[in-house]
Design a protein around this motif. Structure first.
Motif, short mmCIF file in Angstrom:
data_model
loop_
_atom_site.label_atom_id
_atom_site.label_comp_id
_atom_site.label_asym_id
_atom_site.label_seq_id
_atom_site.Cartn_x
_atom_site.Cartn_y
_atom_site.Cartn_z
N ALA A 176 0.85 -1.20 0.00
CA ALA A 176 0.00 0.00 0.00
C ALA A 176 0.88 1.24 0.00
CB ALA A 176 -0.92 -0.01 1.22
N ASP A 177 0.24 2.39 0.02
CA ASP A 177 0.95 3.66 0.16
C ASP A 177 1.73 3.64 1.48
OD1 ASP A 177 1.04 6.56 1.28
OD2 ASP A 177 0.66 6.80 -0.87
N ARG A 178 2.95 4.15 1.43
CA ARG A 178 3.81 4.10 2.63
C ARG A 178 3.16 4.80 3.82
NH1 ARG A 178 9.11 2.94 3.73
NH2 ARG A 178 9.90 3.86 5.66
N LEU A 179 2.49 5.91 3.60
CA LEU A 179 1.85 6.63 4.70
C LEU A 179 0.77 5.79 5.37
CD1 LEU A 179 1.46 10.25 3.33
CD2 LEU A 179 2.99 9.46 5.14
N ILE A 180 0.02 5.06 4.56
CA ILE A 180 -1.04 4.21 5.11
C ILE A 180 -0.44 3.06 5.88
CG2 ILE A 180 -3.05 2.81 4.52
CD1 ILE A 180 -3.31 5.86 4.01
N ILE A 181 0.65 2.48 5.36
CA ILE A 181 1.35 1.41 6.06
C ILE A 181 1.87 1.91 7.41
CG2 ILE A 181 3.40 -0.07 6.04
CD1 ILE A 181 1.24 -1.14 4.24
N GLU A 182 2.51 3.09 7.40
CA GLU A 182 3.06 3.64 8.63
C GLU A 182 1.97 3.89 9.67
OE1 GLU A 182 5.18 7.08 7.34
OE2 GLU A 182 7.05 5.97 6.97
N GLN A 183 0.83 4.38 9.21
CA GLN A 183 -0.26 4.63 10.15
C GLN A 183 -0.75 3.34 10.80
OE1 GLN A 183 -4.19 5.92 8.67
NE2 GLN A 183 -3.98 7.64 10.07
N PHE A 184 -0.85 2.28 9.99
CA PHE A 184 -1.25 0.98 10.53
C PHE A 184 -0.21 0.48 11.54
CE2 PHE A 184 -0.66 -3.71 9.96
CZ PHE A 184 -1.73 -4.10 10.76
N LEU A 185 1.07 0.61 11.23
CA LEU A 185 2.11 0.11 12.11
C LEU A 185 2.18 0.88 13.43
CD1 LEU A 185 4.99 -0.57 9.54
CD2 LEU A 185 3.38 -2.21 10.56
N GLU A 186 1.62 2.09 13.44
CA GLU A 186 1.58 2.88 14.67
C GLU A 186 0.35 2.56 15.52
OE1 GLU A 186 1.76 6.86 13.27
OE2 GLU A 186 3.89 6.74 12.69
N SER A 187 -0.58 1.78 14.96
CA SER A 187 -1.79 1.41 15.70
C SER A 187 -1.46 0.30 16.71
CB SER A 187 -2.87 0.91 14.74
OG SER A 187 -2.50 -0.34 14.17
N LYS A 188 -2.39 0.02 17.60
CA LYS A 188 -2.18 -1.02 18.62
C LYS A 188 -1.92 -2.37 17.96
CE LYS A 188 -4.45 -3.27 22.55
NZ LYS A 188 -5.70 -3.31 23.39
N GLU A 189 -2.74 -2.71 16.96
CA GLU A 189 -2.59 -4.00 16.28
C GLU A 189 -1.28 -4.05 15.50
OE1 GLU A 189 -5.20 -2.08 16.06
OE2 GLU A 189 -6.98 -3.19 16.75
N GLY A 190 -1.00 -2.97 14.79
CA GLY A 190 0.21 -2.93 13.98
C GLY A 190 1.48 -3.05 14.78
N ARG A 191 1.51 -2.40 15.94
CA ARG A 191 2.71 -2.48 16.79
C ARG A 191 2.94 -3.89 17.29
NH1 ARG A 191 0.60 2.38 18.94
NH2 ARG A 191 -0.17 1.24 20.78
N LEU A 192 1.85 -4.62 17.50
CA LEU A 192 1.96 -5.99 18.02
C LEU A 192 2.45 -6.98 16.97
CD1 LEU A 192 -1.33 -6.30 20.12
CD2 LEU A 192 1.01 -6.32 21.00
N CYS A 193 1.97 -6.82 15.73
CA CYS A 193 2.14 -7.90 14.76
C CYS A 193 3.20 -7.68 13.70
CB CYS A 193 0.82 -8.18 14.05
SG CYS A 193 0.36 -6.92 12.82
N CYS A 194 3.40 -6.43 13.32
CA CYS A 194 3.98 -6.25 11.99
C CYS A 194 5.08 -5.20 11.96
CB CYS A 194 2.87 -5.87 11.02
SG CYS A 194 1.45 -6.99 11.07
N GLU A 195 5.77 -5.16 10.81
CA GLU A 195 6.84 -4.19 10.63
C GLU A 195 6.97 -3.85 9.15
OE1 GLU A 195 10.34 -5.98 12.15
OE2 GLU A 195 10.39 -7.59 10.67
#
Length: 257
Positions: A176-195
């Motif tokens: 996806a767009d890098r900004l959208i990816i970064e926003q997801f990775l900053e979320s609670k779920e994103g911080r737990l699962c992904c990079e």
């Protein structure tokens, strides 16, 4: 008396004409934060919404913001239901076959996210046999089809749905767009699962030349007004002022050559 009546009738006739001057701007119904989301009352908010309103003001257009499904935006434009599209629409040669574009008003790279601790190279070999989530009818779907032919593509109506499946372990990665990816990775779920795995190699053929307003091919007058307004809001500081509310970097991307 006759002159007064004539003047009255003339003024009445001008009312429908004034109403016809409203410019309908199409946004996607699907949420795309921080660019455009709809609140409980149906009001649109976000960076792209604010920028579009500023550009409409600079172009002296009375704009009405309307929403339709992402994959229905171009048909709505060509069918005359809206006058231009403001929905993070990438400028690509494929889309130019159907519509025209204004100058770009922002540009960000495409990036890949995957599960933490799992090595995933953003290449054809690195994604071979992997389940890759993409938003349907997006440039990222087109990129994945062209560059990751051995990946198993799974299409989603929204990027948020792809992100949730990545969190749930039903995907190996999402593009996806890098900004959208970064926003997801900053979320609670994103911080737990992904990079973040990294940006993919830029391909103008599929990823385009930035984001522009989509207009009908024969609407040169509107396209020129939008181009002049984009230049104006960038020159007078309005663009930077709005951008600073949402981002800590220049979202415009590399200067046009």
């Amino acid at each position: 008396m006759k002159r007064l009546l004539t003047a009255t009738l003339t003024s009445l006739c001008l009312v429908p004409l004034a109403q016809a001057e409203v410019t309908r701007v199409g946004f996607a119904t699907e949420p795309y934060p921080p660019f455009a989301t709809t609140d409980a009352s149906g009001e649109l908010h976000g960076w792209e919404v604010d920028i579009t309103r500023a550009i409409c003001e600079a172009a002296e257009l009375e704009c009405k913001l309307v929403t339709t499904s992402w994959d229905g935006l171009i048909p709505a434009l060509t069918g005359g239901k809206i006058d231009f599209i403001a929905a993070s629409l990438s400028i690509t040669d494929k889309r130019r076959e159907t519509i025209a574009f204004s100058d770009k008003y922002y540009q960000t790279p495409a990036a890949l996210a995957g599960a933490k601790g799992v090595e995933l190279e953003p290449t054809s070999e690195g994604l071979a046999g992997k389940a890759l989530g993409v938003q349907s009818a997006s440039i990222h779907q087109a990129y994945a089809q062209a560059h990751f032919p051995e990946a198993t593509l799974r299409e989603y109506q929204t990027q948020d749905e792809a992100n949730q499946d990545l969190f749930a372990g039903r995907l190996d990665a999402t593009l996806a767009d890098r900004l959208i990816i970064e926003q997801f990775l900053e979320s609670k779920e994103g911080r737990l699962c992904c990079e973040m795995t990294g940006d993919v190699a830029h391909d103008p053929q599929t990823l385009g030349d930035g984001i522009g307003f989509g207009v009908r091919q024969d609407d040169d007058a509107l396209r020129e007004r939008l181009n002049e307004a984009i230049a104006e809001v960038r020159a007078n500081g309005t663009y930077d002022e709005i951008t600073a509310r949402y981002f800590d970097f220049d979202i415009y991307g590399e200067p046009d050559t």
